[in-house]
Design a protein around this motif. Structure first.
Motif, PDB file in Angstrom:
ATOM      1  N   GLU A  59       0.835  -1.214   0.000  1.00 39.63           N
ATOM      2  CA  GLU A  59       0.000   0.000   0.000  1.00 39.63           C
ATOM      3  C   GLU A  59       0.857   1.246   0.000  1.00 39.63           C
ATOM      4  O   GLU A  59       0.628   2.185  -0.782  1.00 39.63           O
ATOM      5  CB  GLU A  59      -0.924  -0.037   1.215  1.00 39.63           C
ATOM      6  N   ALA A  60       1.876   1.294   0.870  1.00 44.29           N
ATOM      7  CA  ALA A  60       2.743   2.467   0.953  1.00 44.29           C
ATOM      8  C   ALA A  60       3.560   2.617  -0.332  1.00 44.29           C
ATOM      9  O   ALA A  60       3.739   3.736  -0.846  1.00 44.29           O
ATOM     10  CB  ALA A  60       3.654   2.360   2.167  1.00 44.29           C
ATOM     11  N   TYR A  61       4.062   1.505  -0.837  1.00 46.77           N
ATOM     12  CA  TYR A  61       4.877   1.545  -2.054  1.00 46.77           C
ATOM     13  C   TYR A  61       4.102   2.136  -3.221  1.00 46.77           C
ATOM     14  O   TYR A  61       4.596   3.013  -3.945  1.00 46.77           O
ATOM     15  CB  TYR A  61       5.363   0.139  -2.379  1.00 46.77           C
ATOM     16  N   ASP A  62       2.881   1.672  -3.414  1.00 47.28           N
ATOM     17  CA  ASP A  62       2.066   2.190  -4.514  1.00 47.28           C
ATOM     18  C   ASP A  62       1.662   3.636  -4.279  1.00 47.28           C
ATOM     19  O   ASP A  62       1.587   4.441  -5.221  1.00 47.28           O
ATOM     20  CB  ASP A  62       0.818   1.325  -4.691  1.00 47.28           C
ATOM     21  N   ALA A  63       1.390   3.988  -3.021  1.00 47.97           N
ATOM     22  CA  ALA A  63       0.937   5.345  -2.702  1.00 47.97           C
ATOM     23  C   ALA A  63       1.986   6.403  -3.025  1.00 47.97           C
ATOM     24  O   ALA A  63       1.645   7.516  -3.426  1.00 47.97           O
ATOM     25  CB  ALA A  63       0.539   5.426  -1.228  1.00 47.97           C
ATOM     26  N   ILE A  64       3.259   6.064  -2.849  1.00 47.93           N
ATOM     27  CA  ILE A  64       4.315   7.055  -3.111  1.00 47.93           C
ATOM     28  C   ILE A  64       4.835   6.980  -4.550  1.00 47.93           C
ATOM     29  O   ILE A  64       5.730   7.732  -4.932  1.00 47.93           O
ATOM     30  CB  ILE A  64       5.488   6.890  -2.137  1.00 47.93           C
TER      31      ILE A  64
END
Length: 354
Positions: free
Chosen positions: A175-180
């Motif tokens: 989730e964090a990887y895709d969000a940034i």
């Protein structure tokens, strides 16, 4: 080779590999035996011309894919790990290098640590395996400076803007990887690990960074030429004022030589009362270097490591100032490779020194 992969893995392990036939086998052996967590292993063959793909395919648990052609403006590693991330199905992504060896149970422990601390990104600085004079001499000096520049306590503090990660071990939520924006957002950056951590922290998510000798170890370089090329690529963008730091560490080297010479002289003349005073400086230097978690045999070579560190820093600065660095048969422009927090300060310093 047909591989069996978990349908819904907890962790997708992504290994970029470019001509890694010497180390990849040991890395995969340490990973396929991990227990306590469902995982998949994705090896991204980055245009290797040695036995890298053959070795990866010999492991039934490894899914081997090829990195596509290098897009303009991308670094090879960013292209490879982004390719791996696209194929990954895990809730967490573990980016790790082909020259790492993972201790038994480390994957499940790191996942538990990330969840327990409620972080979106967990990164370990591995135990560094060093052999040979120059590795033992300079690596403790470099990692002592890194520990001072990127203090784990500050990096792990959500109230501090400090951010860092070590690309040899980065565990991040999907989730964090895709969000940034993933590695595509930092495609041209040579210091992709630090920039990834900065992006996660800027997004308001928590990160955790620490020495991870209890989980992973690595031997970064296997020759002096590799060591020189690797650190010339990175050193100038790891520190805000590389030329100034190089001068300070060379002056420290001269002070150590002077102190040790005076100590020997006073002992020779049997001035035993004052001779120990000249050991204060060397002891303080050794105490600082010891924080980098190397053996005392390596730390004791600091007298050779300090001038070599200064040399590598200056070579790195000059290479970046000229706009070109090399790594693994590729050349990269360096106009935008410095971490954002250093760029203005570094530009000012370069103008003054030019």
């Amino acid at each position: 080779m047909t591989t069996t992969q978990p349908v819904h893995p907890d962790v997708s392990i992504i290994i970029p590999a470019r001509n890694e036939e010497v180390s990849l086998g040991a890395c995969l052996e340490s990973l396929v035996s991990q227990q306590g967590v469902e995982f998949e292993i994705i090896v991204v063959n980055d245009h290797s011309v040695d036995r890298t793909r053959e070795i990866a395919e010999s492991f039934a648990k490894a899914h081997v894919i090829d990195a596509g052609p290098l897009p303009p403006g991308w670094t090879g590693k960013n292209n490879a790990v982004a390719t791996g991330a696209q194929a990954a199905r895990g809730e967490w992504l573990l980016f790790t290098d082909a020259d790492t060896v993972h201790l038994p149970g480390s994957l499940s422990r790191s996942l538990a640590e990330a969840k327990e601390n409620a972080v979106a990104l967990l990164s370990y600085s591995p135990e560094q395996v060093v052999t040979g004079l120059w590795e033992r001499a300079v690596m403790p000096v470099i990692f002592a400076e890194l520990a001072a520049q990127y203090r784990p306590s500050e990096v792990s503090d959500a109230r501090s803007p400090a951010a860092a990660a070590n690309g040899q071990y980065i565990l991040i939520t999907r989730e964090a990887y895709d969000a940034i924006g993933g590695h595509a957002a930092i495609a041209s950056n040579l210091l992709e690990d630090v920039e990834l951590a900065r992006a996660v922290k800027r997004s308001g998510r928590k990160i955790r960074f620490r020495f991870g000798g209890d989980a992973v170890r690595t031997r970064m370089y296997r020759s002096f030429s590799q060591l020189r090329e690797g650190w010339i690529k990175n050193l100038a963008i790891l520190f805000p004022a590389p030329a100034r730091l190089a001068i300070w560490r060379f002056l420290e080297f001269l002070a150590l030589v002077f102190s040790l010479a005076l100590f020997i002289l006073f002992v020779a003349y049997r001035e035993f009362l004052f001779a120990p005073l000249f050991l204060i400086g060397p002891i303080l230097t050794l105490w600082r270097i010891a924080r980098a978690h190397f053996s005392w045999k390596a730390n004791a070579l600091v007298l050779f490591g300090l001038p070599l560190f200064s040399y590598l820093l200056l070579r790195s600065k000059l290479s970046h100032q000229r706009g070109k660095v090399s790594w693994k048969g590729r050349e990269y422009g360096t106009a935008d490779s410095r971490p954002e927090e250093f760029r203005d300060q570094a530009s000012s310093i370069v103008r003054k020194l030019s």
